[in-house]
Design a protein around this motif. Sequence first.
Motif, PDB file in Angstrom:
ATOM      1  N   GLU A  26       0.858  -1.181   0.000  1.00 22.15           N
ATOM      2  CA  GLU A  26       0.000   0.000   0.000  1.00 22.15           C
ATOM      3  C   GLU A  26       0.895   1.231   0.000  1.00 22.15           C
ATOM      4  O   GLU A  26       1.729   1.384   0.888  1.00 22.15           O
ATOM      5  CB  GLU A  26      -0.922   0.015   1.216  1.00 22.15           C
ATOM      6  CG  GLU A  26      -1.890   1.186   1.172  1.00 22.15           C
ATOM      7  CD  GLU A  26      -2.928   1.134   2.264  1.00 22.15           C
ATOM      8  OE1 GLU A  26      -3.979   0.526   2.042  1.00 22.15           O
ATOM      9  OE2 GLU A  26      -2.675   1.715   3.337  1.00 22.15           O
ATOM     10  N   SER A  71      -3.230   0.292  -3.492  1.00 20.54           N
ATOM     11  CA  SER A  71      -2.862  -1.103  -3.186  1.00 20.54           C
ATOM     12  C   SER A  71      -2.413  -1.811  -4.453  1.00 20.54           C
ATOM     13  O   SER A  71      -3.104  -1.758  -5.471  1.00 20.54           O
ATOM     14  CB  SER A  71      -4.052  -1.855  -2.586  1.00 20.54           C
ATOM     15  OG  SER A  71      -4.408  -1.295  -1.362  1.00 20.54           O
ATOM     16  N   CYS A  78       2.892  -0.863  -8.375  1.00 22.58           N
ATOM     17  CA  CYS A  78       2.574   0.445  -7.796  1.00 22.58           C
ATOM     18  C   CYS A  78       3.195   1.570  -8.622  1.00 22.58           C
ATOM     19  O   CYS A  78       2.551   2.593  -8.859  1.00 22.58           O
ATOM     20  CB  CYS A  78       3.042   0.531  -6.347  1.00 22.58           C
ATOM     21  SG  CYS A  78       1.940  -0.278  -5.168  1.00 22.58           S
TER      22      CYS A  78
END
Length: 106
Positions: A26, A71, A78
């Motif tokens: 995250e 996430s 990411c």
Amino acid sequence: MPQALTTVLTLACFSLAACATPPAQEWRLLVKLTEPSTDTLSIERRASETARSPVRYVASTSPQWHALALSCADSAACEQAVERLRADTSAYASVSLDRRRRVVTP
């Protein structure tokens, strides 16, 4: 080997494999919208669609600046999601990683 024992061992192996997979990452982001908004669901939905990854709305500091949680399965995913958000200049004037230090309370 009896059928029941084989089934139990197979299920145990699947359980261990599930535990061995790395947890999702995250990343906290700070985004500046091109058009001010206070509609948190809309901001979250647009970011999720653009990033092609789940995004959770965290907070706002103004109608233009918002904190989001992205996430992803790993760092590479990411990074790609952040690049997709940055490329959407019609919605985002700025997209940056939130590098502020967080105090964790027990």
